[in-house]
Motif scaffolding. Structure first.
Motif, PDB file in Angstrom:
ATOM      1  N   UNK A  73      40.020  49.094  43.168  1.00 16.24           N
ATOM      2  CA  UNK A  73      39.405  49.374  42.364  1.00 16.24           C
ATOM      3  C   UNK A  73      38.383  48.194  41.385  1.00 16.24           C
ATOM      4  N   UNK A  74      38.713  47.795  42.574  1.00 19.19           N
ATOM      5  CA  UNK A  74      37.732  46.485  42.282  1.00 19.19           C
ATOM      6  C   UNK A  74      38.447  44.970  42.167  1.00 19.19           C
ATOM      7  N   UNK A  75      38.968  44.902  41.935  1.00 12.28           N
ATOM      8  CA  UNK A  75      40.117  43.533  41.844  1.00 12.28           C
ATOM      9  C   UNK A  75      40.249  43.188  43.125  1.00 12.28           C
ATOM     10  N   UNK A  76      40.238  41.466  43.129  1.00 12.21           N
ATOM     11  CA  UNK A  76      41.055  41.466  44.458  1.00 12.21           C
ATOM     12  C   UNK A  76      41.720  39.971  44.050  1.00 12.21           C
ATOM     13  N   UNK A  77      43.210  40.282  43.887  1.00 13.15           N
ATOM     14  CA  UNK A  77      44.174  39.430  43.068  1.00 13.15           C
ATOM     15  C   UNK A  77      44.087  38.250  44.376  1.00 13.15           C
ATOM     16  N   UNK A  78      43.884  38.534  46.146  1.00 13.33           N
ATOM     17  CA  UNK A  78      44.164  37.249  46.879  1.00 13.33           C
ATOM     18  C   UNK A  78      42.836  36.358  46.893  1.00 13.33           C
ATOM     19  N   UNK A  79      41.642  37.147  46.214  1.00 19.38           N
ATOM     20  CA  UNK A  79      40.608  36.261  46.304  1.00 19.38           C
ATOM     21  C   UNK A  79      40.922  35.261  44.862  1.00 19.38           C
ATOM     22  N   UNK A  80      41.502  35.487  43.723  1.00 20.46           N
ATOM     23  CA  UNK A  80      41.639  34.669  42.680  1.00 20.46           C
ATOM     24  C   UNK A  80      42.291  33.732  43.347  1.00 20.46           C
ATOM     25  N   UNK A  81      43.889  34.542  43.426  1.00 20.14           N
ATOM     26  CA  UNK A  81      44.282  33.150  44.719  1.00 20.14           C
ATOM     27  C   UNK A  81      43.830  31.937  45.060  1.00 20.14           C
ATOM     28  N   UNK A  82      42.917  32.126  45.675  1.00 14.81           N
ATOM     29  CA  UNK A  82      41.653  31.042  46.460  1.00 14.81           C
ATOM     30  C   UNK A  82      41.436  30.910  45.635  1.00 14.81           C
ATOM     31  N   UNK A  83      41.016  31.096  44.664  1.00  7.12           N
ATOM     32  CA  UNK A  83      40.244  30.304  44.297  1.00  7.12           C
ATOM     33  C   UNK A  83      40.734  29.203  43.251  1.00  7.12           C
ATOM     34  N   UNK A  84      41.816  29.370  42.813  1.00  6.80           N
ATOM     35  CA  UNK A  84      43.054  28.559  42.381  1.00  6.80           C
ATOM     36  C   UNK A  84      43.176  27.340  43.616  1.00  6.80           C
ATOM     37  N   UNK A  85      43.271  27.622  44.790  1.00  6.53           N
ATOM     38  CA  UNK A  85      44.162  27.164  45.872  1.00  6.53           C
ATOM     39  C   UNK A  85      42.769  25.930  45.647  1.00  6.53           C
ATOM     40  N   UNK A  86      41.263  26.319  45.879  1.00  2.00           N
ATOM     41  CA  UNK A  86      40.430  25.399  45.877  1.00  2.00           C
ATOM     42  C   UNK A  86      40.345  24.092  44.764  1.00  2.00           C
ATOM     43  N   UNK A  87      40.280  24.751  44.024  1.00  2.00           N
ATOM     44  CA  UNK A  87      39.706  23.736  42.577  1.00  2.00           C
ATOM     45  C   UNK A  87      40.366  23.349  42.238  1.00  2.00           C
ATOM     46  N   UNK A  88      41.886  23.469  42.834  1.00  2.00           N
ATOM     47  CA  UNK A  88      43.030  22.495  42.214  1.00  2.00           C
ATOM     48  C   UNK A  88      42.616  20.727  42.495  1.00  2.00           C
TER      49      UNK A  88
END
Length: 357
Positions: free
Chosen positions: A9-24
């Motif tokens: 439907x257009x929302x990628x939860x995995x991408x969001x988790x990857x972003x959190x990991x990168x910006x930590x």
């Protein structure tokens, strides 16, 4: 056939988790000892800094505006995060407050992790410059609401100030000097007009022009702290949308006006370029853009020299741009008088700033 999923439907939860990991790591770099929680929780926890005896919390929120459109069109994502922090922090410090906590909101149609990382790392870098902690934020993926490749930003800053050190503007009086701090360019204001000028010109901006137009908003937190330590500051104005014309009068608490010497500083080259390309009237320039002055301090005459020295030591270019006068004062030639609801130029209609630059 497999059923629908959130990703389909257009929302990628995995991408969001990857972003959190990168910006930590970037967020961790802004850590303050008062922070009691880690990134990723439902809310951020912080204790009030112990040095305050009678602390008052100061809050501010803002965005970057349509400058983002220009940044997205030209793949310039690395410094808009500093713009976001600056627009919030520079408002909060106008009260005399220390920037303490910052939160961001990043909204997009489809999360592009690489782009979001560049933006949020820029936010963290801005927080380091301001001395506040990036305590948390929200990433919202909203397909159908934003076009692919588009995003929007909002920021939220919490500051702390000692109750008896709040800068209110109440003590400003006739004769006080107005010290202007140099801007980087348009900062984050006037970009609907800038984009219209670029569209009407019908030629793509050069790389050098983009550098000037997208230079990040200066963060004045450390310079203002140095000025406050050096002398009495009676009022402060962040020169945002509305320029000097609209923002300086906001610091007055009774009928007063600011008499500005328009020849006290040189406009950065980007402003005469915009003025000429768009055939923009001088007063319209002054009430749309900062025109080279990003912050103004109201200082009693005896405090000018130590405050200027402190600002210089902090790396700022600062100059006395005018003084406080009674409301209703008529401007002399080459000067601008601004008060609540009014701005008056003391020069002939055919005399333009471009000719003086």
């Amino acid at each position: 056939m497999s059923g629908l999923t959130y990703r389909k439907s257009g929302v990628d939860i995995d991408a969001g988790q990857e972003l959190v990991r990168r910006i930590a790591p970037a967020a961790k770099g802004t850590h303050r000892p008062e922070i009691l929680s880690d990134l990723g929780g439902f809310a951020a926890l912080a204790s009030i800094p112990e040095k305050y005896r009678n602390p008052v919390l100061v809050t501010g929120t803002d965005g970057v505006g349509t400058k983002l459109k220009l940044a997205m069109q030209h793949d310039r994502h690395d410094e808009v995060g500093q713009d976001l922090v600056a627009m919030c922090v520079n408002d909060v410090i106008a009260t005399g407050a220390e920037p303490f906590l910052f939160l961001d909101y990043y909204a997009t149609g489809r999360l592009e992790v690489d782009v979001a990382e560049r933006v949020i790392v820029g936010i963290a870098r801005g927080c380091e410059m301001a001395g506040c902690a990036l305590a948390g934020g929200e990433t919202a993926e909203m397909p159908g609401f934003y076009q692919d490749g588009e995003y929007d930003l909002a920021g939220f800053c919490v500051g702390v100030v000692e109750r008896d050190s709040i800068v209110t503007g109440d003590e400003i009086e006739v004769g006080d000097r107005l010290i202007g701090l140099a801007s980087n360019g348009p900062h984050s204001n006037g970009y609907s007009l800038i984009r219209r000028i670029l569209e009407d010109r019908a030629t793509e901006p050069t790389s050098a022009e983009l550098d000037a137009l997208l230079a990040p908003t200066r963060i004045y937190a450390k310079a203002v702290a140095a000025a406050l330590a050096a002398g009495e500051i009676r009022g402060m104005a962040h020169i945002t949308g509305g320029g000097i014309v609209e923002n300086v009068p906001r610091i007055f608490r009774r009928p007063l006006a600011a008499d500005i010497d328009l020849d006290a500083w040189r406009w950065p080259e980007v402003f005469p370029l915009l003025q000429q390309a768009g055939n923009v009237d001088e007063m319209e320039m002054l009430r749309t853009f900062n025109c080279g002055i990003g912050y103004v301090l109201a200082v009693p005459p005896a405090g000018v020299d130590p405050v200027l020295a402190a600002l210089s030591e902090a790396g700022e270019t600062a100059v006395v741009v005018g003084h406080v006068v009674p409301a209703g004062t008529t401007p002399a030639a080459g000067r601008l008088v601004v008060e609540e609801g009014a701005g008056r130029l003391g020069r002939s209609a055919d005399e333009t700033r471009g000719e003086r630059s």
